[in-house]
Design a protein around this motif. Structure first.
Motif, PDB file in Angstrom:
ATOM      1  N   GLU A 129       0.827  -1.207   0.000  1.00  0.00           N
ATOM      2  CA  GLU A 129       0.000   0.000   0.000  1.00  0.00           C
ATOM      3  C   GLU A 129       0.864   1.261   0.000  1.00  0.00           C
ATOM      4  OE1 GLU A 129      -3.035   2.369   3.028  1.00  0.00           O
ATOM      5  OE2 GLU A 129      -2.695   0.216   3.328  1.00  0.00           O
ATOM      6  N   MET A 130       1.908   1.263   0.824  1.00  0.00           N
ATOM      7  CA  MET A 130       2.792   2.427   0.902  1.00  0.00           C
ATOM      8  C   MET A 130       3.562   2.640  -0.413  1.00  0.00           C
ATOM      9  SD  MET A 130       2.385   3.947   3.834  1.00  0.00           S
ATOM     10  CE  MET A 130       0.637   3.544   3.655  1.00  0.00           C
ATOM     11  N   MET A 131       3.980   1.552  -1.043  1.00  0.00           N
ATOM     12  CA  MET A 131       4.689   1.671  -2.323  1.00  0.00           C
ATOM     13  C   MET A 131       3.764   2.251  -3.391  1.00  0.00           C
ATOM     14  SD  MET A 131       7.001  -1.820  -2.498  1.00  0.00           S
ATOM     15  CE  MET A 131       7.585  -1.392  -4.140  1.00  0.00           C
ATOM     16  N   TYR A 132       2.518   1.817  -3.381  1.00  0.00           N
ATOM     17  CA  TYR A 132       1.544   2.321  -4.356  1.00  0.00           C
ATOM     18  C   TYR A 132       1.310   3.822  -4.139  1.00  0.00           C
ATOM     19  CZ  TYR A 132      -2.938   2.926  -6.755  1.00  0.00           C
ATOM     20  OH  TYR A 132      -3.952   3.357  -7.576  1.00  0.00           O
ATOM     21  N   ALA A 185       2.370   9.568  -5.603  1.00  0.00           N
ATOM     22  CA  ALA A 185       2.941  10.854  -5.207  1.00  0.00           C
ATOM     23  C   ALA A 185       4.024  11.302  -6.180  1.00  0.00           C
ATOM     24  CB  ALA A 185       3.508  10.761  -3.794  1.00  0.00           C
ATOM     25  N   SER A 186       4.834  10.351  -6.667  1.00  0.00           N
ATOM     26  CA  SER A 186       5.908  10.713  -7.601  1.00  0.00           C
ATOM     27  C   SER A 186       5.354  11.215  -8.930  1.00  0.00           C
ATOM     28  CB  SER A 186       6.833   9.519  -7.819  1.00  0.00           C
ATOM     29  OG  SER A 186       6.150   8.493  -8.517  1.00  0.00           O
ATOM     30  N   ARG A 187       4.185  10.678  -9.324  1.00  0.00           N
ATOM     31  CA  ARG A 187       3.586  11.121 -10.589  1.00  0.00           C
ATOM     32  C   ARG A 187       2.873  12.464 -10.445  1.00  0.00           C
ATOM     33  NH1 ARG A 187       1.947   5.568 -11.034  1.00  0.00           N
ATOM     34  NH2 ARG A 187      -0.170   6.166 -10.370  1.00  0.00           N
ATOM     35  N   GLU A 188       2.257  12.694  -9.275  1.00  0.00           N
ATOM     36  CA  GLU A 188       1.408  13.879  -9.118  1.00  0.00           C
ATOM     37  C   GLU A 188       2.145  15.069  -8.533  1.00  0.00           C
ATOM     38  OE1 GLU A 188      -1.909  12.618  -6.792  1.00  0.00           O
ATOM     39  OE2 GLU A 188      -2.818  11.463  -8.435  1.00  0.00           O
ATOM     40  N   ALA A 189       3.329  14.867  -7.951  1.00  0.00           N
ATOM     41  CA  ALA A 189       4.061  15.984  -7.342  1.00  0.00           C
ATOM     42  C   ALA A 189       4.498  16.989  -8.411  1.00  0.00           C
ATOM     43  CB  ALA A 189       5.270  15.469  -6.589  1.00  0.00           C
ATOM     44  N   GLN A 190       4.345  18.285  -8.077  1.00  0.00           N
ATOM     45  CA  GLN A 190       4.696  19.336  -9.022  1.00  0.00           C
ATOM     46  C   GLN A 190       6.198  19.589  -9.081  1.00  0.00           C
ATOM     47  OE1 GLN A 190       2.306  20.860 -10.963  1.00  0.00           O
ATOM     48  NE2 GLN A 190       0.961  19.298 -10.028  1.00  0.00           N
ATOM     49  N   ASN A 191       6.895  19.242  -8.004  1.00  0.00           N
ATOM     50  CA  ASN A 191       8.335  19.484  -7.940  1.00  0.00           C
ATOM     51  C   ASN A 191       8.947  18.558  -6.893  1.00  0.00           C
ATOM     52  OD1 ASN A 191       8.119  20.877  -5.283  1.00  0.00           O
ATOM     53  ND2 ASN A 191       7.001  22.405  -6.549  1.00  0.00           N
ATOM     54  N   PRO A 192      10.282  18.412  -6.865  1.00  0.00           N
ATOM     55  CA  PRO A 192      10.945  17.514  -5.902  1.00  0.00           C
ATOM     56  C   PRO A 192      10.630  17.842  -4.450  1.00  0.00           C
ATOM     57  CG  PRO A 192      12.466  18.143  -7.629  1.00  0.00           C
ATOM     58  CD  PRO A 192      11.235  18.981  -7.838  1.00  0.00           C
ATOM     59  N   LYS A 193      10.499  19.151  -4.141  1.00  0.00           N
ATOM     60  CA  LYS A 193      10.220  19.521  -2.748  1.00  0.00           C
ATOM     61  C   LYS A 193       8.864  18.985  -2.291  1.00  0.00           C
ATOM     62  CE  LYS A 193       9.926  23.489   0.360  1.00  0.00           C
ATOM     63  NZ  LYS A 193       9.998  24.972   0.485  1.00  0.00           N
ATOM     64  N   GLU A 194       7.859  19.140  -3.154  1.00  0.00           N
ATOM     65  CA  GLU A 194       6.516  18.634  -2.809  1.00  0.00           C
ATOM     66  C   GLU A 194       6.543  17.117  -2.650  1.00  0.00           C
ATOM     67  OE1 GLU A 194       2.178  18.279  -4.949  1.00  0.00           O
ATOM     68  OE2 GLU A 194       3.321  20.141  -5.258  1.00  0.00           O
ATOM     69  N   PHE A 195       7.267  16.431  -3.527  1.00  0.00           N
ATOM     70  CA  PHE A 195       7.371  14.962  -3.435  1.00  0.00           C
ATOM     71  C   PHE A 195       8.059  14.555  -2.125  1.00  0.00           C
ATOM     72  CE2 PHE A 195       9.974  11.105  -4.252  1.00  0.00           C
ATOM     73  CZ  PHE A 195       8.928  10.205  -4.365  1.00  0.00           C
ATOM     74  N   HIS A 196       9.087  15.286  -1.730  1.00  0.00           N
ATOM     75  CA  HIS A 196       9.797  14.972  -0.480  1.00  0.00           C
ATOM     76  C   HIS A 196       8.871  15.125   0.729  1.00  0.00           C
ATOM     77  CE1 HIS A 196      13.085  14.622   2.361  1.00  0.00           C
ATOM     78  NE2 HIS A 196      12.674  15.761   2.938  1.00  0.00           N
ATOM     79  N   ILE A 197       8.029  16.157   0.734  1.00  0.00           N
ATOM     80  CA  ILE A 197       7.094  16.387   1.844  1.00  0.00           C
ATOM     81  C   ILE A 197       6.100  15.225   1.945  1.00  0.00           C
ATOM     82  CG2 ILE A 197       5.200  17.840   2.671  1.00  0.00           C
ATOM     83  CD1 ILE A 197       6.724  20.243   1.451  1.00  0.00           C
ATOM     84  N   VAL A 198       5.535  14.820   0.802  1.00  0.00           N
ATOM     85  CA  VAL A 198       4.574  13.705   0.795  1.00  0.00           C
ATOM     86  C   VAL A 198       5.265  12.415   1.225  1.00  0.00           C
ATOM     87  CG1 VAL A 198       3.066  12.295  -0.662  1.00  0.00           C
ATOM     88  CG2 VAL A 198       3.138  14.779  -0.982  1.00  0.00           C
ATOM     89  N   LEU A 199       6.475  12.193   0.728  1.00  0.00           N
ATOM     90  CA  LEU A 199       7.201  10.972   1.054  1.00  0.00           C
ATOM     91  C   LEU A 199       7.500  10.890   2.562  1.00  0.00           C
ATOM     92  CD1 LEU A 199       8.325   8.503  -0.427  1.00  0.00           C
ATOM     93  CD2 LEU A 199      10.540   9.664  -0.535  1.00  0.00           C
TER      94      LEU A 199
END
Length: 618
Positions: free
Chosen positions: A195-198, A203-217
């Motif tokens: 579930e977490m991998m999915y 998140a990697s597809r929908e994040a607008q930039n690396p910073k946003e992806f890091h926050i979600v991750l």
């Protein structure tokens, strides 16, 4: 060899007698085992013990007194099972240990004996080699009709899997077990990981930039850790019950507040759980853990199950019991008052102690007493509701220990019952029992799907109702008032015949009570009436007839009036409290005209004074 045999015969005089005067077949013999286990000398004669699978262990018992189940043919005994002295029927010194035979445990390192309250089935934990490593498995053995333990067997899946498992408590009747182990956690952790991998892929597809992806991750990593900790730290305790196809898949008990901080000194990642026990009611849980209210390394706590089935936050049993060291392996006797536990904080090493609850509180206890110096080194103990023997383990062997009177639990009543349908076929049903005075559910069990048999244990000083219920059947109840009764261990046999929920079928409302010579319902009647109201609410098309009956004491007209008034009291309760439509309930009073028993005795008259719940329309 011939000369040796002649000498033995001379020593025993006329011990060996003609096979013509010996009763052949299965017999229980008691006597001295001699000649490296090849001869058994009883009071009447000497038997040759036939060589077989038991020969090796019998050889070690030469010179001992034993009871043996034999297939006797003339002067020869073919041994089937045996037990060593001291015997359960004789007078035995306090806390004498009686080793359970090797053929029962198969010589495996065995510990944690847990006996059903009726003393008929023994469960224990055995160390076995599996896949090149040692692990813990659940084993069990039954008593035969002669009182001997049969050969033990490792229980199949799902109770045993690749993880260590153990029986913590065997509930009355042996149809339900409370077990320790790992049943489904690995699958839950795998599903969580997927579930977490999915979620991270999304998140990697929908994040607008690396910073946003890091926050979600980062949030996902925190969520994953929290949910993993909850899975790994939940109470490792489960319940399972007999089904037609075997033991059910163990399901975790609902104990959301459980946690344990105690870890191994040499491995901080490995949790040390000090054991637990479930009361015979199935609703009181004793356990050993390290929590914020601890007095020592491992303390004893109690958790009470609420009406929603949730075990609530644990209550520390207090510093009368708990020391600065380890209190473990609790066992609450069937009287719900007497607690046995092991402790390393009172004597050098580990020993077993007893304490008794002083009132209804779980924090007021008598000063713990050591059971016996003979039990030092023992850290597991269980006591059935019947008999005067405990079950203990020491250094990989199982024993029975003779309990002196002053260390025994208070007497209880054991209900041994059977649930069947109208044709006498066994039913797997829930059997509930409750306090009629407090209108409180106390405990429950299930009947064996193959035999319909069940057991429940009732401590004194309570007015009980107990009943069997199954989907599609009418519930059938009985009553046992133990308030003010002389306390002695008793057994009561009952038969619960459950009629199918169909037109024409009926039940006597056994837990219905009226004021003396009155139609006024007492408070003790409400659980029975509320239960039947639930059936009417669930089956909206059901219509019923309430029949009132009396004995023949008094005039016929007065009895006719009383029977109708009592039937009306029941109908009015169902209509007023539970809003059952008036059109669904009819009443009739038969007075003394339809007796079920002879009115010449008080018991017969009591049987005839009844109210019947009858289905008139489905």
């Amino acid at each position: 060899m011939v000369r040796i045999l002649i000498i033995i015969l001379l020593l025993f005089g006329n011990g060996l007698i003609s096979s013509q005067s010996v009763k052949n077949g299965i017999q229980v013999l008691e006597g001295d085992l001699l000649n490296t286990g090849h001869l058994l000398r009883t009071d009447k004669q000497v038997f040759r013990v036939q060589t077989g699978v038991l020969q090796e262990e019998l050889a070690y018992l030469a010179g001992k007194k034993i009871r043996m189940l034999c297939d006797v043919q003339g002067e020869t005994c073919n041994p089937i099972r045996y037990e060593m002295e001291p015997f359960e029927t004789g007078k035995t010194p306090d806390w004498s240990l009686k080793k359970i035979p090797r053929y029962v445990t198969q010589g495996l390192f065995s510990f944690n004996p847990q006996c059903t309250p009726d003393g008929k089935i023994l469960f224990w934990t055995a160390l076995v080699r599996e896949g090149g490593r040692s692990t813990q498995k659940i084993w069990a053995a039954k008593r035969d009709q002669y009182g001997f333990w049969m050969q033990g067997e490792q229980l199949p899946t799902p109770l045993n899997n690749k993880f260590p498992s153990a029986v913590i408590s065997a509930l009355p009747g042996g149809n339900e077990l409370f077990v320790f182990g790992n049943f489904g956690e690995e699958e839950m952790l795998d599903n969580l990981k997927r579930e977490m991998m999915y979620k991270s892929q999304i998140a990697s597809r929908e994040a607008q930039n690396p910073k946003e992806f890091h926050i979600v991750l980062t949030k996902l990593e925190t969520e994953y850790k929290d949910r993993t900790d909850k899975i790994q730290n939940r109470a490792p305790l489960y319940k399972t019950r007999k089904t037609e196809s075997g033991w059910s898949m163990p399901t975790p008990i609902n104990f959301p507040s459980f946690y344990n901080w105690y870890r191994k000194a040499d491995n901080p990642n490995q949790q040390v759980f000090g054991g637990s026990a479930l009361a015979s009611s199935g609703r009181t849980l004793l356990y050993s853990a390290q929590q914020k209210k601890n007095f020592g390394k491992l303390d004893l706590y109690v958790s009470l199950q609420n009406d929603s089935g949730v075990f609530e936050e644990g209550i520390n049993l207090g510093n009368t019991i708990n020391t600065g060291e380890e209190e473990m392996a609790p066992f609450l006797a069937p009287d719900d008052k007497t607690l046995y536990f092991s402790s390393s904080g009172r004597k050098e090493g580990i020993s077993i102690f007893i304490t008794r609850r002083q009132n209804d509180s779980w924090t007021s206890w008598s000063e713990p007493q050591e059971l016996s110096a003979n039990l030092r080194g023992v850290n597991f103990l269980s006591i059935p509701a019947v008999g005067n023997w405990a079950f203990v383990s020491r250094e990989g062997d199982l024993y029975m220990a003779a309990i002196p009177n002053h260390f025994q639990p208070e007497p209880v009543v054991v209900i041994k019952g059977k649930v069947v349908d109208e044709e006498g076929k066994p039913l797997s049903a829930f059997v509930q029992y409750e306090s009629l005075t407090r209108k409180k559910s106390i405990g429950s069990t299930v009947s064996d799907p193959g035999t319909g048999e069940f057991s429940i244990i009732l401590p004194y000083e309570e007015n009980y109702g107990f009943y069997g219920e199954k989907e599609g059947y009418l519930p059938v109840s009985q009553n046992l008032n133990l308030v003010g009764k002389e306390k002695e261990d008793k057994e009561k046999t009952v038969l619960l015949v459950l009629p199918k929920l169909k037109k024409g079928n009926q039940i006597v409302m056994n837990n219905l009570f009226f004021a003396f010579r009155s139609a006024e319902l007492t408070k003790e009647s409400e659980p029975e009436l509320d239960r039947l109201a639930g059936i009417l609410r669930k089956s909206a098309n059901l219509k019923i007839l309430i029949e009132g009956h009396t004995d023949n004491v008094g005039t016929k007209s007065a009895n006719q009036k009383m029977s109708l008034e009592r039937a009306n009291s029941v109908a009015n309760y169902l209509k007023s409290k539970h809003k059952i439509e008036e059109t669904r309930i009819a009443v009739v009073g038969f007075g003394p005209t339809v007796p079920l028993a002879d009115n010449q005795t008080e018991e017969g008259r009591g049987t005839n004074r009844r109210v019947v719940f009858k289905i008139s329309e489905e």
